[in-house]
Design an enzyme around this catalytic site. Structure first.
Site, short mmCIF file in Angstrom:
data_model
loop_
_atom_site.label_atom_id
_atom_site.label_comp_id
_atom_site.label_asym_id
_atom_site.label_seq_id
_atom_site.Cartn_x
_atom_site.Cartn_y
_atom_site.Cartn_z
N SER A 179 47.26 36.56 31.58
CA SER A 179 45.82 36.34 31.41
C SER A 179 45.37 36.36 29.95
O SER A 179 44.36 35.78 29.62
CB SER A 179 45.04 37.36 32.22
OG SER A 179 45.39 38.67 31.85
N HIS A 207 45.22 32.80 37.45
CA HIS A 207 44.90 31.68 36.56
C HIS A 207 45.64 30.39 36.90
O HIS A 207 45.50 29.40 36.19
CB HIS A 207 45.16 32.07 35.11
CG HIS A 207 44.32 33.23 34.68
ND1 HIS A 207 43.01 33.10 34.29
CD2 HIS A 207 44.60 34.55 34.62
CE1 HIS A 207 42.52 34.28 33.99
NE2 HIS A 207 43.45 35.19 34.19
N LYS A 238 37.83 32.41 39.80
CA LYS A 238 38.15 31.67 38.58
C LYS A 238 38.07 30.17 38.87
O LYS A 238 36.97 29.67 39.06
CB LYS A 238 39.49 32.15 38.04
CG LYS A 238 39.28 33.57 37.47
CD LYS A 238 40.51 34.33 37.09
CE LYS A 238 40.06 35.68 36.52
NZ LYS A 238 41.07 36.71 36.59
C1 PLP Z 1 41.00 38.19 36.76
C2 PLP Z 1 42.33 38.68 37.14
C3 PLP Z 1 42.50 39.57 38.22
C4 PLP Z 1 41.33 40.20 38.92
O1 PLP Z 1 40.69 39.32 39.77
P1 PLP Z 1 39.17 39.57 40.13
O2 PLP Z 1 38.95 38.78 41.36
O3 PLP Z 1 38.37 39.13 38.96
O4 PLP Z 1 39.03 41.06 40.37
C5 PLP Z 1 43.78 39.91 38.60
N1 PLP Z 1 44.86 39.43 37.93
C6 PLP Z 1 44.72 38.60 36.88
C7 PLP Z 1 45.95 38.11 36.20
C8 PLP Z 1 43.46 38.21 36.44
O5 PLP Z 1 43.33 37.42 35.38
#
Ligand code: PLP
Length: 395
Positions: A179, A207, A238
């Site tokens: 991330s 992602h 996302k």
């Molecule tokens: C954003 C993210 C999460 C968390 O997801 P949310 O639905 O925002 O709680 C978990 N793992 C990674 C790699 C992320 O980038």
């Protein structure tokens, strides 16, 4: 009170290190251009990779679903908060990623906590990449298994750890797309190791879901991987533009998580409206090849513009101090090193109407503060060019 005094000291220390965080308040929806603190900015700070967060079809789906289902779910899934539309969403998600079964969670953070703490127990060992997302790190700390962290993507180190660590059950846990770096995990090799050492491979595709692979089916599809020893976690806030997360894999794993994952059991179910929005976003993702092509074009444009040499070097240097990380995804981090320098550049961009966040420790390792540029299919080529011009100017 001593506590308050100590906390104030700590906050002052954070401030002195340019690590005190501030929330920006938006006055417009998530989009390539946003109103923030009464300014208009080009937004390179969101994970809305396909521009779906504010899509008319999702807005319509939400309105229709609120009419039909109301707002709140009223209870947890195992009590009385599991609606038709939740069940339909789980089936659709399982089909979408081509897995036997799926289970919804209210966020990716909760999904990761739930998966790791439910599956990894005393006598087990979790093998985790050091750059995994904070939610996986927290999950590792919370679970009762032993945890071995291996240097980022270091397969030799992981192999040694696997060979040297006796365990009842083994788990290899990794982000698919990291991330804060934007690079891909060597999932094929990790799966081979999982097979060799009888481990379960847990893949966090926050992602990759919606962005990578044919029809946006995610990192596993991108690499053509399918195996009963993969547990897949995808998030829906996302690229999908909605909210929430899901876990998909072998029926036994999903059934076991339904029974035991505490972050899924002891919490109110997500509003049914969100499940309806997820159902509405899947066809948009599936038919989103043009969006993914647009995103890919932005990635290429930015990387070409910021690279001094387009050679096969793993780290492309923009200047002596700035490093564009070798990322092929929508996450394009530029490492500036120093916290204050990262803040200076982020502020200078802000003054020019560009929002690209400075990411500092503890989110990233000390000495690797960076600008984290997130590209979206919804950006126009002109907006990407504005960013490039500003970065060149500030170097
Ligand atoms: C954003 C993210 C999460 C968390 O997801 P949310 O639905 O925002 O709680 C978990 N793992 C990674 C790699 C992320 O980038």
């Amino acid at each position: 009170m001593k506590l308050l005094h100590d906390l104030q000291t700590e906050l002052a220390q954070l401030n002195a290190e340019s690590r005190l965080r501030k929330r920006r308040t938006l006055q417009s929806p998530c989009a390539p251009e946003v109103k923030v603190d009464s300014r208009t900015l080009i937004n390179f700070a969101a994970n809305d990779y396909l521009g779906l967060a504010n899509h008319p079809q999702l807005i319509a789906a939400a309105q229709q679903a609120v009419q039909q289902w109301g707002v709140g779910a009223g209870a947890s899934h195992l009590v009385s908060g599991h609606f038709d539309v939740h069940a339909e969403m789980e089936q659709a998600l399982a089909r979408f990623v081509d897995m036997p079964a799926a289970l919804g969670f209210t966020t990716g953070y909760m999904a990761n906590l739930g998966i790791v703490t439910a599956l990894a127990n005393r006598g087990d060992v979790v093998f985790a990449d050091k750059l995994n997302h904070a939610s996986l790190i927290d999950a590792q700390q919370l679970c009762r298994a032993e945890v071995k962290r291996y240097p980022h993507k270091d397969l030799d180190a992981l192999t040694r750890l696997l060979a040297d660590t006796p365990a009842r059950h083994r788990f290899i846990v990794t982000d698919a797309v990291f991330s804060m770096d934007g690079d891909l995990a060597p999932l094929e090799e990790l799966l081979a190791l999982a097979k060799q050492y009888d481990a379960l491979l847990i893949v966090d595709d926050a992602h990759g879901f919606g962005v990578l692979g044919p029809q946006g089916r995610g990192s596993l599809a991108h690499l053509g991987l399918q195996d009963e020893r993969i547990l897949y976690m995808g998030t829906l806030g996302k690229a999908a533009g909605v909210h929430g997360a899901f876990v998909a894999g072998h029926e036994t794993l999903i059934q076991y998580l339904l029974q035991t994952a505490r972050s899924g059991i002891f919490t109110t179910a997500a509003p049914p409206m969100l499940a309806a929005c997820v159902l509405a976003c899947l066809p948009l993702i599936e038919q989103g090849d043009a969006l993914r092509a647009q995103l890919r074009a932005h990635i290429t444009t930015l990387r070409k513009a910021l690279s001094v040499s387009a050679g096969a070097e793993t780290r492309t240097t923009t200047t002596a101090q700035w490093q564009l990380l070798p990322s092929d995804t929508a996450i394009q981090p530029i490492v500036l090193g120093d916290n204050a320098e990262a803040v200076r550049v982020a502020n200078a961009l802000w003054e020019r109407g560009i929002w690209a966040p400075a990411i500092r420790p503890p989110t990233v390792p000390i000495g690797t503060a960076r600008l984290r540029v997130s590209l979206s299919a919804a950006h126009s080529p002109a907006q990407v060019q504005t960013l490039i011009d500003a970065l060149r100017d500030l170097q």
